[in-house]
Design a protein around this motif. Structure first.
Motif: not given
Length: 392
Positions: A172-173, A221-222, A267-270, A272-274
């Motif tokens: 995620p990071d 996320y692009n 992933l969503k914590e850092i 946000g929502e896609p």
């Protein structure tokens, strides 16, 4: 020409050429088991130019020739070879190691050649983990610096990450890091226990399934995300896209393990929502089908992770080897064993032939990392008015 229209039987999309085994790094998962000095039996300059001539014989559009290694910058004639490929109309890419050879002068040179993209490896968003894997302290910081400089020069950069137990929790990071670096192409390698790669770094079937589902979400996320030796990602991507197109909830229908929820929650914590649509790629390539590998001494393999030779460019044309070797013809025909041979997704997936070989010694065996059983989705698809054919 799109990849879906590409004549896979006639020519590969990607040719990876191990120009040398020499490399200044000592990566713990190195496929090539790279060494510090070139071997005496590398293709010499004359043989290398002849190889480029052969690749141009595939015709236009040409396959992409990836100058790899080891570290291709360890070859004294690498710029001559790239220039010659440019003149022959062969599309080139470069996969250098991050060592002192990849300096400002080299980056300037890269920007002056017709190089379609440069791949830089970052295995973890955490410098200590990446440096431990790469064997040289400071490699992570140099990699970040190199990427920034290349992007500032207008060079297209792709980041490669190997997924294994050591790097799993950092995925995620990694998405966040790539976003900050303005890198939008992520090639994710599912570890194969070959070379220095270790069996104990491999994941379970459920973990690979969870990683694949996570990567699909990460592609919103692009990030254009492709996988190497992880073709099950394409099965999952195909299902996700079809369920979303029909306003169906994938997560309610298909089991996800604890790993998936750990990764997706982080992933969503850092991040946000896609906000975008998925940019996951699902081209039906695999080892020997659209992809080939040429070793430093001219042997031709289905991939660098599948050391099963189909011929040698010192004796045969690469065009002849790809089109006519029995190994490649059989790999392209999807004539596979076990559940991979029965699978409804065998043309878009087909399992990792390299992983099958690493675990069984048979490149046509079923992929031991795949959780899916043929026919398993039929009741779910039928309930929603879908079928396997409708997913094509």
């Amino acid at each position: 020409m799109s990849h879906r229209q590409w004549p896979m039987d006639e020519k590969p999309i990607l040719i990876f050429w191990e120009t040398t085994k020499a490399c200044g790094l000592a990566c713990k998962h190195c496929r090539a088991e790279a060494i510090t000095k070139p071997l005496p039996n590398e293709l010499n300059n004359e043989e290398s130019l002849r190889l480029i001539d052969q690749i141009s014989d595939f015709g236009k559009p040409s396959p992409i020739l990836v100058f790899s290694g080891g570290d291709p910058l360890m070859r004294k004639d690498i710029w001559d070879l790239i220039e010659y490929a440019n003149k022959k109309g062969v599309i080139t890419a470069l996969s250098p190691s991050v060592t002192p050879l990849l300096n400002d002068e080299t980056i300037e040179k890269i920007s002056n050649y017709k190089i379609s993209s440069v791949s830089i490896s970052i295995d973890s968003p955490y410098r200590e983990i990446h440096d431990k894997i790469r064997g040289i302290e400071g490699t992570w910081d140099r990699s970040i610096d190199v990427i920034k400089k290349m992007i500032n020069k207008g060079i297209k950069v792709q980041v490669n990450t190997t997924v294994m137990k050591s790097t799993l929790e950092g995925l995620p990071d990694m998405v966040s890091l790539l976003n900050k670096l303005n890198v939008n192409v992520w090639e994710v390698f599912y570890i194969i226990p070959v070379g220095r790669g270790k069996f104990e770094e491999d994941l379970t079937k459920q973990e690979w399934e969870d990683v694949s589902s996570f990567l699909y979400e990460a592609s919103k996320y692009n990030l254009t995300i492709r996988t190497s030796e992880g073709p099950m990602f394409r099965r999952i991507t195909l299902l996700y896209k079809n369920f979303e197109k029909n306003n169906l909830n994938y997560e309610k229908e298909f089991y996800h393990g604890d790993l998936y929820y750990r990764l997706i929650n982080r992933l969503k914590e850092i991040m946000g929502e896609p906000k975008g649509e998925s940019k996951a790629e699902t081209h039906g390539t695999r080892d020997g089908r659209g992809i080939i590998f040429i070793s430093h001494d001219g042997y031709v393999y289905p991939s660098g992770f599948l050391p099963y030779p189909a011929g040698n460019v010192r004796k045969q044309s690469i065009v002849d080897i790809y089109r006519n070797s029995q190994l490649f013809k059989k790999l392209r025909s999807s004539d596979l064993k076990g559940k991979c041979g029965l699978c409804e997704f065998k043309n878009i997936c087909g399992g990792s032939r390299a992983r099958a070989f690493a675990y069984t010694g048979d490149p046509f065996a079923e992929d031991p990392a795949c959780l899916y059983n043929p026919g398993e989705y039929e009741p779910i698809l039928k309930r929603h008015g879908l079928s396997y054919d409708s997913l094509r």
